[in-house]
Scaffold this motif. Sequence first.
Motif, mmCIF file in Angstrom:
data_model
loop_
_atom_site.group_PDB
_atom_site.id
_atom_site.type_symbol
_atom_site.label_atom_id
_atom_site.label_comp_id
_atom_site.label_asym_id
_atom_site.label_seq_id
_atom_site.Cartn_x
_atom_site.Cartn_y
_atom_site.Cartn_z
ATOM 1 N N PHE A 30 73.180 -1.138 -52.574
ATOM 2 C CA PHE A 30 74.453 -1.611 -52.038
ATOM 3 C C PHE A 30 74.861 -0.758 -50.823
ATOM 4 O O PHE A 30 75.262 -1.273 -49.771
ATOM 5 N N SER A 31 74.696 0.582 -50.966
ATOM 6 C CA SER A 31 75.076 1.495 -49.883
ATOM 7 C C SER A 31 74.243 1.239 -48.638
ATOM 8 O O SER A 31 74.768 1.180 -47.520
ATOM 9 N N GLY A 63 74.685 3.011 -72.839
ATOM 10 C CA GLY A 63 74.006 2.054 -71.958
ATOM 11 C C GLY A 63 74.752 0.733 -71.898
ATOM 12 O O GLY A 63 74.937 0.147 -70.828
ATOM 13 N N THR A 86 71.431 0.184 -58.075
ATOM 14 C CA THR A 86 72.355 -0.811 -57.519
ATOM 15 C C THR A 86 73.263 -0.175 -56.472
ATOM 16 O O THR A 86 73.458 -0.724 -55.382
ATOM 17 N N ILE A 87 73.804 1.006 -56.818
ATOM 18 C CA ILE A 87 74.699 1.698 -55.885
ATOM 19 C C ILE A 87 73.940 2.051 -54.607
ATOM 20 O O ILE A 87 74.454 1.855 -53.492
ATOM 21 N N LEU A 94 80.199 3.269 -63.042
ATOM 22 C CA LEU A 94 79.137 3.992 -63.745
ATOM 23 C C LEU A 94 79.714 5.204 -64.488
ATOM 24 O O LEU A 94 79.436 5.415 -65.671
ATOM 25 N N ALA A 109 69.643 1.941 -68.169
ATOM 26 C CA ALA A 109 70.895 1.345 -67.690
ATOM 27 C C ALA A 109 71.508 2.199 -66.586
ATOM 28 O O ALA A 109 71.977 1.689 -65.563
ATOM 29 N N ILE A 110 71.476 3.532 -66.787
ATOM 30 C CA ILE A 110 72.065 4.425 -65.788
ATOM 31 C C ILE A 110 71.237 4.381 -64.497
ATOM 32 O O ILE A 110 71.792 4.290 -63.396
ATOM 33 N N ALA A 143 67.116 0.621 -79.177
ATOM 34 C CA ALA A 143 66.741 1.427 -78.014
ATOM 35 C C ALA A 143 67.922 1.674 -77.080
ATOM 36 O O ALA A 143 67.792 2.387 -76.090
ATOM 37 N N LEU A 165 71.009 10.404 -75.841
ATOM 38 C CA LEU A 165 70.892 9.084 -75.222
ATOM 39 C C LEU A 165 69.530 8.494 -75.551
ATOM 40 O O LEU A 165 68.560 9.206 -75.757
ATOM 41 N N ARG A 166 69.495 7.153 -75.596
ATOM 42 C CA ARG A 166 68.223 6.493 -75.927
ATOM 43 C C ARG A 166 67.573 5.958 -74.654
ATOM 44 O O ARG A 166 68.166 5.967 -73.578
ATOM 45 N N VAL A 167 66.348 5.455 -74.842
ATOM 46 C CA VAL A 167 65.534 5.029 -73.686
ATOM 47 C C VAL A 167 66.290 4.086 -72.753
ATOM 48 O O VAL A 167 66.375 4.299 -71.547
ATOM 49 N N LEU A 168 66.872 3.028 -73.350
ATOM 50 C CA LEU A 168 67.506 2.015 -72.504
ATOM 51 C C LEU A 168 68.836 2.506 -71.908
ATOM 52 O O LEU A 168 69.333 1.932 -70.951
ATOM 53 N N ASP A 169 69.406 3.567 -72.488
ATOM 54 C CA ASP A 169 70.595 4.162 -71.861
ATOM 55 C C ASP A 169 70.223 4.732 -70.504
ATOM 56 O O ASP A 169 70.901 4.508 -69.497
ATOM 57 N N LEU A 188 69.368 1.911 -63.461
ATOM 58 C CA LEU A 188 69.598 0.606 -62.839
ATOM 59 C C LEU A 188 70.911 0.614 -62.046
ATOM 60 O O LEU A 188 70.981 0.105 -60.917
ATOM 61 N N SER A 189 71.949 1.237 -62.617
ATOM 62 C CA SER A 189 73.235 1.319 -61.923
ATOM 63 C C SER A 189 73.119 2.155 -60.657
ATOM 64 O O SER A 189 73.651 1.785 -59.604
ATOM 65 N N LEU A 190 72.412 3.290 -60.778
ATOM 66 C CA LEU A 190 72.238 4.143 -59.590
ATOM 67 C C LEU A 190 71.480 3.387 -58.502
ATOM 68 O O LEU A 190 71.826 3.462 -57.319
ATOM 69 N N PRO A 195 80.146 0.202 -52.866
ATOM 70 C CA PRO A 195 79.362 1.271 -53.508
ATOM 71 C C PRO A 195 80.205 2.303 -54.262
ATOM 72 O O PRO A 195 79.915 2.570 -55.430
ATOM 73 N N VAL A 220 77.927 1.170 -69.790
ATOM 74 C CA VAL A 220 77.611 1.328 -68.365
ATOM 75 C C VAL A 220 77.298 -0.026 -67.737
ATOM 76 O O VAL A 220 77.849 -0.391 -66.688
ATOM 77 N N LEU A 221 76.426 -0.806 -68.397
ATOM 78 C CA LEU A 221 76.067 -2.117 -67.851
ATOM 79 C C LEU A 221 77.295 -3.023 -67.754
ATOM 80 O O LEU A 221 77.475 -3.745 -66.775
#
Lengths: 122, 190, 211
Positions: A21-22, B124, A17-18, B162, A10-11, B119, A3-7, A13-15, B155, B127-128
């Motif tokens: 939200f929770s 990624g 968000t979750i 994800l 992204a993950i 990058a 996986l790369r840096v922005l992957d 950022l999603s976590l 949630p 996922v987004l």
Amino acid sequence: MRLRVLDYAAILLSLATIAAFSVLVYGGGRNSPRVVIEGSGREWIYPLEADQRVEVQGPIGITVVRIHGGAVRVEKSPCKNQICVLAGEIRKTGDWVACLPNKVIVRITGSRETGGVDAASY
Amino acid sequence: MRRATESDASRRGKPAADAGRRYFNLTAFLSAFCLFLSTIEYMIPKPLPFMRLGIANLPIILALDIMPVPQVLLLVLLKVVCQSLVSGSLFSYIFLFSFAGSFASGLVMIAARKAGGKAISFVGVSVLGAVASNLVQIVLARYFIFGESAWYIGPPFVAVGLATGILLGLFCEEFARRSTWYASMKGARR
Amino acid sequence: MKTIARAFREEASPQILLASGLVVFPAFLFQPALSVRFFTALVFLFLAAAVGKRIRPVATIVMSASIVAFNLIVPFGRVLFSIGDFRITSGALSGGFEKAVTIEGLIWLSQVLVRPDVRFPGVSGELLAGTFGYFARITEERKSIDRKDIFGSLDALLVRLWDEGPARIQETAKKGTGPGGIAAIAALVALCLLPYLFLLFGPLPAWLVWN
């Protein structure tokens, strides 16, 4: 594959968000106030943000309760003294207004305590 | 029609029109691929009716690097419309949900791919896209189906997005690495 | 049942069916009376079954019940009764019921009026035809996808079909719209529009006021 840096970004950022939200949903942040109206053994419940006009039949006539713009008031009452109408708007949790002659009680509760009647506030 | 790469080279006279035709075919081709994957998705049993793996988005992710942005958006639109024609859901909320979710994820994925460059991988991006799609659908569910309590399923719904996003992204990376078809499409674009 | 299926499937072109949806869809969606909406949805259900769509009663009931249940969580209106500490309120109940009826009704309506063989003019029609042409080819060749070698077999399939080029789909014999189809569509449109006419003349009878 790697996986790369922005992957990872992204993950994460999603976590985040979750998680946010929770907290918002389950963490009590949404304890939105409710209006509880009681009269003649009947009960009405509305969110305080509702825009609603409720007619409650009491022993001496119809009491009109108006929920509007995050506040509640008794708009019209068949009683002589009109104290309930003159009391004006209530908008905070725990506040109440009542028309004793027509036996109508209007109160604002938190959403988690809609069930029981809080004896201390009377 | 012969192999697209060859026909590109053999008709140098009208390169613009030829590329346009090729993208036109490619859009229809990938959209058909989406449609096929959604029939497979439909056959996979799921615990909840709203849960989706999103495998029908695979061609859209692949399209990011082999088509210009307007064609990718056209592909998203074509996918949504064709799906609704096949399942007969054009006049129902399903169409609204699918339309809004697909465009949210499409736009986010295009932006992520353009901004992220080297990058970011398909993981990624995917996922987004999945999270964006699910967030939009939760908001729609709030107003059209479940009312205020829709937030309660928010949630876990995003968490599912994800997880499926990661899986789909890994699959895309692997497929893009191995596929000779994808390589030829990428070559043709240059 | 058979006459209805014939009218909607053989005597009406997919285009005219889709066009009628542009009237029927908003008429149903904005119908203010819950009772009318409910009975209209039942008619859609009947039509969907008549034209041979698979109706899944269990899925429908589970879906509707969960929509109603979710809507009950936020109380709205008069408390009808309580289950333990949980209050069932009239407004939340009718609101949830209305949403469930709308969602299911639209699905059935869609199944009657939307068909994959619909043809559009111009470039959009060409794109749709191209998609369905390739889709038919992929579906025909789906057996060549090997579970043990998904990547390899899928790639081989894509290469083969792309080289083949866009498929010429046979022009299916154009189905004209016959009198039966016109009658069926007119009846459906009337069914959805007539209640509005009655609403102009005053309130519904009490037994039809549900919300």
